[in-house]
Enzyme design. Sequence first.
Site, PDB file in Angstrom:
ATOM      1  N   ASN A 143       0.813  -1.205   0.000  1.00 51.85           N
ATOM      2  CA  ASN A 143       0.000   0.000   0.000  1.00 51.85           C
ATOM      3  C   ASN A 143       0.852   1.262   0.000  1.00 51.85           C
ATOM      4  O   ASN A 143       2.072   1.220   0.117  1.00 51.85           O
ATOM      5  CB  ASN A 143      -0.897   0.003   1.237  1.00 51.85           C
ATOM      6  CG  ASN A 143      -0.104  -0.256   2.512  1.00 51.85           C
ATOM      7  OD1 ASN A 143       0.124  -1.408   2.875  1.00 51.85           O
ATOM      8  ND2 ASN A 143       0.329   0.782   3.184  1.00 51.85           N
ATOM      9  N   ASP A 156      -5.242   0.815   2.020  1.00 51.95           N
ATOM     10  CA  ASP A 156      -4.406  -0.307   2.434  1.00 51.95           C
ATOM     11  C   ASP A 156      -4.773  -1.573   1.665  1.00 51.95           C
ATOM     12  O   ASP A 156      -4.651  -2.682   2.168  1.00 51.95           O
ATOM     13  CB  ASP A 156      -4.499  -0.550   3.943  1.00 51.95           C
ATOM     14  CG  ASP A 156      -3.457  -1.548   4.441  1.00 51.95           C
ATOM     15  OD1 ASP A 156      -2.411  -1.701   3.778  1.00 51.95           O
ATOM     16  OD2 ASP A 156      -3.685  -2.190   5.483  1.00 51.95           O
ATOM     17  N   TRP A 205      -2.419 -12.624   4.790  1.00 50.80           N
ATOM     18  CA  TRP A 205      -1.164 -13.263   4.370  1.00 50.80           C
ATOM     19  C   TRP A 205      -1.236 -14.786   4.411  1.00 50.80           C
ATOM     20  O   TRP A 205      -0.417 -15.459   3.782  1.00 50.80           O
ATOM     21  CB  TRP A 205      -0.001 -12.796   5.237  1.00 50.80           C
ATOM     22  CG  TRP A 205      -0.039 -13.359   6.635  1.00 50.80           C
ATOM     23  CD1 TRP A 205      -0.619 -12.794   7.719  1.00 50.80           C
ATOM     24  CD2 TRP A 205       0.526 -14.600   7.080  1.00 50.80           C
ATOM     25  NE1 TRP A 205      -0.462 -13.611   8.818  1.00 50.80           N
ATOM     26  CE2 TRP A 205       0.236 -14.716   8.455  1.00 50.80           C
ATOM     27  CE3 TRP A 205       1.242 -15.624   6.446  1.00 50.80           C
ATOM     28  CZ2 TRP A 205       0.636 -15.820   9.219  1.00 50.80           C
ATOM     29  CZ3 TRP A 205       1.641 -16.719   7.211  1.00 50.80           C
ATOM     30  CH2 TRP A 205       1.334 -16.807   8.577  1.00 50.80           C
ATOM     31  N   HIS A 215      -1.219  -5.784  21.093  1.00 53.51           N
ATOM     32  CA  HIS A 215      -1.959  -6.043  22.329  1.00 53.51           C
ATOM     33  C   HIS A 215      -3.470  -6.081  22.138  1.00 53.51           C
ATOM     34  O   HIS A 215      -4.196  -6.352  23.094  1.00 53.51           O
ATOM     35  CB  HIS A 215      -1.593  -4.998  23.391  1.00 53.51           C
ATOM     36  CG  HIS A 215      -0.202  -5.151  23.917  1.00 53.51           C
ATOM     37  ND1 HIS A 215       0.168  -6.145  24.797  1.00 53.51           N
ATOM     38  CD2 HIS A 215       0.924  -4.436  23.672  1.00 53.51           C
ATOM     39  CE1 HIS A 215       1.451  -6.035  25.089  1.00 53.51           C
ATOM     40  NE2 HIS A 215       1.942  -5.007  24.409  1.00 53.51           N
TER      41      HIS A 215
END
Length: 712
Positions: free
Chosen positions: A282, A327, A415, A631
């Site tokens: 991107n 993106d 991915w 996180h």
Amino acid sequence: MNRRFQCAILASAGLFLVSACGGSGGEDASSASSAPQWLAQLSDNSDGKDWPAFGRTYGEQHFSPLSQINADNVGELGLVWAVDLPAGNPATGPIAIDGTVYLASGYSVVRAIDVETGKVKWTYDPEAPQASGVKLRQGWGSRGIAYWNHKVITATQDGRLIALDENTGEPVWTTQTFGKDELRFISGPPRVFDGKVIIGSGGSDSGPVRGLVMTYDADTGEKLWEFYTVPGNPADGFENEAMEMAAKTWAGEWWKYGGGGSVWNAMTYDAVNDQILLGTGNGAPWNHKIRSAGEGDNLFLCSIVALDAKTGKYKWHYQINPGESWDFNASMDMELADLVIDGEPRQVVMTAPKNGFYYVIDRTNGKLISAEPFVEVTWAEGIDIETGRPIEAKGVRYEGGTTTFRPTPLGAHSWMPMAYSPQTGLTYIPAIDLQVTFDDTGVTAENFKWTPKMGLSPGVGYAIGDGGKKVTGWLIAWDPVKQEPRWKLPMDKHLNGGIMATGGNLIFQGRPDGGFSAYNAATGDRLWNFDAKAGVVAPPISYSVNGRQYVTVIAGIGTSAGLFGPMFTEYGIDYHTQKRRVLTFALGGKMTLPDNEPYKAVAFDDADYKENAALASKGEGTFNARCAVCHGTGAIGGGTAPDLRTSAAAADAETFKAVVHDGILVPNGMPQFEELDDKSLNALRQYIRSRAAALRSGKNENNVASTMKATD
């Protein structure tokens, strides 16, 4: 008779020859058999004894021709050994050569395991966290490794490319692929081809990065050539004609933003045409209005770029999303095949990138053959076959500030690799079906700033959710010739594991709920399921040792799954307690795994906590830009890093500062944020404490969308 013409006749007759017709036009069987065994195994027409590369072979099909384990006997498949792994990213693709499995878990810690005994032969730790500095803030460690001429080749977060002796694990050579101060990192697997190894890097989401790949001699580590994927400052001159051409598609002072186009994952070697195909990323930042004044296609963002494999010289490109602004990168795996389309044999590259369309492209010239959506797509009405350009929906570039569409920056396919079976002629896609809202209200090129030192800085706010859909993930069997699904199975959640297809009419895939399953490749019927006692994201592999076929997969949640903790809470996935294991199966295996202790997040004690919504809101911006990627959204951990609502470190200001500011846990993979002053640390700590308080009170702890603000 012409081989491809012969394939066309057989295909029209409804027959399938796995090695003869389903390959990508790589080395033929005779040339492969005359090569050394390890080299022959990289051919798409190889016998499948080994799995020496991320996608097994040059064509990246994630297909094994082995059929000892098949649709008739897969019910007899069982576990033969398991190796526990320490904390760290387990979502990585292993390889297997001559009776040894190799993998790089955590931050590129490589292990060699004897297949027949399950014993670890050696371990190599490059100590990447300590060497990474700010690069530790993005990425999660290695997704895979490579093999060439008795060397295991790994890449590290800090940019090293290392070749290890296959027998001892000792480094044979090491090279640094980029500078210490460059805001890049490596998380994708290197690829090998024709005596070379190629590696890219990531970073386009978090800094002024200019996409780059570098190629080295696989035996010596000597640098051979490099290729930038976007142009730099014209005042500095262009490296080649391709960059001069690309610069004409950019506007404003794009080079000040870097541009993006990182090649962080997908690279495929086309042996027949001696070319390497790059899947580029991107824009940097995502927002086209900032990056390029809202003008131009911005080559070679979100593209497949073909380079001469010997020289690195540009050959052709196909841009999937001109002027990319969401993106929507083209970094998902690209698989090669020879298909018969409209009665003619075609050499093709197939990919299912983030934007939700499945593309079939002529790999000899980069011309689009077909493209159709494999999930619900609302950002575009379709792809114009004549021009190859998408027909964008009105307002999708958030011209009015806000827009909602499908799919999302997570992608319709992430991915985790798909697989192509030459036996069935189908591609199997781990698909994602989510919705996103983009909002860049108040964000301009004048007020945009990169978050210092690799904080997430897309230049637009966004929120990801299910959009009211009950099904957010699919396992899809896709016909690349007819461009339609043969069958599709709903999954409980998105981000299901990478896929492997086999000559036994099977496909294998794991899920975040801990199931690892085998399906009938032709019908989609689930034939076998194993409780892995941990989520399975990594792609499986299959290989043969002394006549026995094995299947290996690595269990444990890692990589971007951690961002989506709110969606995975029902599975009880915890960074500290989840199991991470290498699991290997064969017919007749009898080993069992111990049961896990049930896990439920319990907030840390915080007797001194006092609510301060304004301070917590300031801390939330910092958390979203710097912390959530590991996180979890809303500080709800998804397994990639600890759930901070349960971590007592936030209850004590000095301990919190020692961890976050001083970096005492860097060796464990926790980055140091030395630039955060006491006010920022206090706000961040307040936000985490507020999330722990919400957990204690039971206030909608799971009802948190994945949201990122434009700035912190």
